[in-house]
Design a protein around this motif. Structure first.
Motif, PDB file in Angstrom:
ATOM      1  N   GLN A 242       0.826  -1.204   0.000  1.00  0.00           N
ATOM      2  CA  GLN A 242       0.000   0.000   0.000  1.00  0.00           C
ATOM      3  C   GLN A 242       0.862   1.257   0.000  1.00  0.00           C
ATOM      4  O   GLN A 242       0.575   2.233  -0.706  1.00  0.00           O
ATOM      5  CB  GLN A 242      -0.939   0.011   1.208  1.00  0.00           C
ATOM      6  CG  GLN A 242      -1.988   1.131   1.163  1.00  0.00           C
ATOM      7  CD  GLN A 242      -2.853   1.066  -0.089  1.00  0.00           C
ATOM      8  OE1 GLN A 242      -3.465   0.051  -0.373  1.00  0.00           O
ATOM      9  NE2 GLN A 242      -2.897   2.156  -0.853  1.00  0.00           N
ATOM     10  N   GLU A 243       1.952   1.229   0.771  1.00  0.00           N
ATOM     11  CA  GLU A 243       2.870   2.375   0.800  1.00  0.00           C
ATOM     12  C   GLU A 243       3.500   2.585  -0.572  1.00  0.00           C
ATOM     13  O   GLU A 243       3.648   3.724  -1.036  1.00  0.00           O
ATOM     14  CB  GLU A 243       3.939   2.149   1.869  1.00  0.00           C
ATOM     15  CG  GLU A 243       4.868   3.335   2.066  1.00  0.00           C
ATOM     16  CD  GLU A 243       5.921   3.081   3.138  1.00  0.00           C
ATOM     17  OE1 GLU A 243       6.776   3.960   3.323  1.00  0.00           O
ATOM     18  OE2 GLU A 243       5.897   2.003   3.755  1.00  0.00           O
TER      19      GLU A 243
ATOM     20  N   ASN B 161       0.899   4.188  -2.784  1.00  0.00           N
ATOM     21  CA  ASN B 161       0.693   5.597  -2.438  1.00  0.00           C
ATOM     22  C   ASN B 161       1.844   6.466  -2.933  1.00  0.00           C
ATOM     23  O   ASN B 161       1.629   7.542  -3.511  1.00  0.00           O
ATOM     24  CB  ASN B 161       0.539   5.756  -0.921  1.00  0.00           C
ATOM     25  CG  ASN B 161      -0.729   5.106  -0.385  1.00  0.00           C
ATOM     26  OD1 ASN B 161      -1.653   4.824  -1.147  1.00  0.00           O
ATOM     27  ND2 ASN B 161      -0.771   4.852   0.909  1.00  0.00           N
TER      28      ASN B 161
ATOM     29  N   GLU C 116       1.847   9.433  -5.900  1.00  0.00           N
ATOM     30  CA  GLU C 116       2.282  10.808  -5.644  1.00  0.00           C
ATOM     31  C   GLU C 116       3.390  11.221  -6.607  1.00  0.00           C
ATOM     32  O   GLU C 116       3.377  12.341  -7.141  1.00  0.00           O
ATOM     33  CB  GLU C 116       2.774  10.941  -4.207  1.00  0.00           C
ATOM     34  CG  GLU C 116       1.675  10.843  -3.161  1.00  0.00           C
ATOM     35  CD  GLU C 116       2.229  10.851  -1.739  1.00  0.00           C
ATOM     36  OE1 GLU C 116       3.454  11.073  -1.569  1.00  0.00           O
ATOM     37  OE2 GLU C 116       1.441  10.639  -0.803  1.00  0.00           O
TER      38      GLU C 116
END
Length: 298
Positions: free
Chosen positions: A283-284, A287, A291
């Motif tokens: 998930q990191e 994300n 970005e």
């Protein structure tokens, strides 16, 4: 022969995939004979197509896989989606999804350019998909003499030519900066190179075929693979079998928003950003990748 028993349970799947494994090894023998330039195989007859080269080895191996699977399972209950037949049938136009619930998705030679350039990093990929999701997979790395296989809900195994299986699982590395990316030597545009520069994962390995890339993750030599489409995108046959051998080994393989991949949708292109990982920072990774891409595209 196959019967659905409920979520992740399919009666007869093990017997079906045993045949697929045998076909995978046979296909590996064909490719290795071309790779070594054995005289009875003749010239590779390399043709440069819009989406990459095609060789005689691709075509002969594709026909071998199709002939053997169709002899075993027929065409009534099973559909067949392969890289070579799709090119011939679609003539560049998107085809409707195949109507069967059970679809074999086949790449007879993933990493054709690596095959031609003799890096050894090419693979055979055979996936069995049920209602758009893979439930059985075989990925053969001929030059490593390894066959990776997975059944939905049963884990991932690697076997040698003697048929001895060993269960494989992804690494347990959990610090995103310690994760190792596996990337292509080529197929990297400026946007993707900028993404690589910005990601906190600084360790990189360079491997050809997608199947070989995912094999390096399940053997714990790497942790992350990212694909972002530009003018082209990976196809169903590039991803379906590698996805299952990764997820059954404990990893994750999703779109950037975390949603699952789907196959046999008509458009064989897997557009957008796809992320495969050992799962611990998935998930990191999604994300941070989102970005970074938003900043690059601004």
């Amino acid at each position: 022969m196959l019967k659905t028993l409920g979520k992740d349970q399919f009666e007869g799947l093990e017997e079906v995939m045993a045949i697929a494994k045998s076909v995978g090894w046979g296909a590996a023998d064909i490719l290795r004979s071309y790779y070594r330039g054995e005289p009875d195989r003749g010239d590779l007859n390399i043709q440069e197509k819009k989406e990459g080269p095609v060789t005689a080895a691709d075509i002969v191996t594709n026909q071998y896989i199709l002939d053997n699977l169709q002899a075993s399972f027929g065409n009534q209950d099973f559909g067949y989606l392969t890289e070579e037949t799709y090119k011939f049938q679609s003539k560049g136009v998107m085809s409707p999804p195949l109507s069967q619930d059970w679809i074999w998705i086949i790449d007879p030679l993933d990493g054709t350019r690596d095959f031609i350039e003799q890096t050894g990093e090419y693979a055979i990929q055979i996936a069995l998909v049920y209602q758009n999701r893979p439930v059985g997979a075989v990925v053969v790395w001929p030059e490593a003499e390894k066959l990776y296989y997975a059944l939905k809900g049963s884990g991932t195994f690697v076997e040698n030519r003697q048929g001895n299986p060993t269960r494989v699982t992804v690494s347990q590395r959990q610090n995103i900066a310690d994760l190792s990316l596996v990337v292509s030597r080529t197929h990297r545009d400026e946007r993707f190179n900028k993404l690589l520069e910005e990601l906190p994962c600084k360790n990189k390995q360079y491997v050809g075929s997608v199947g070989c890339k995912i094999a390096t993750i399940i053997e714990q030599r790497a942790d992350v693979y990212i694909s972002i489409s530009g003018k082209s995108a990976p196809k169903d046959w590039d991803i379906a079998a590698p996805e299952l051998i990764l997820t059954e080994a404990g990893g994750k393989f999703t779109y950037l928003d975390g949603s699952p991949l789907n196959y046999n949708r008509g458009d064989v292109n897997q557009w957008g950003c796809l992320i495969a990982s050992n799962g611990y920072c998935h998930q990191e990774l999604c994300n941070q990748t989102k970005e970074i891409l938003e900043k690059i595209d601004a």
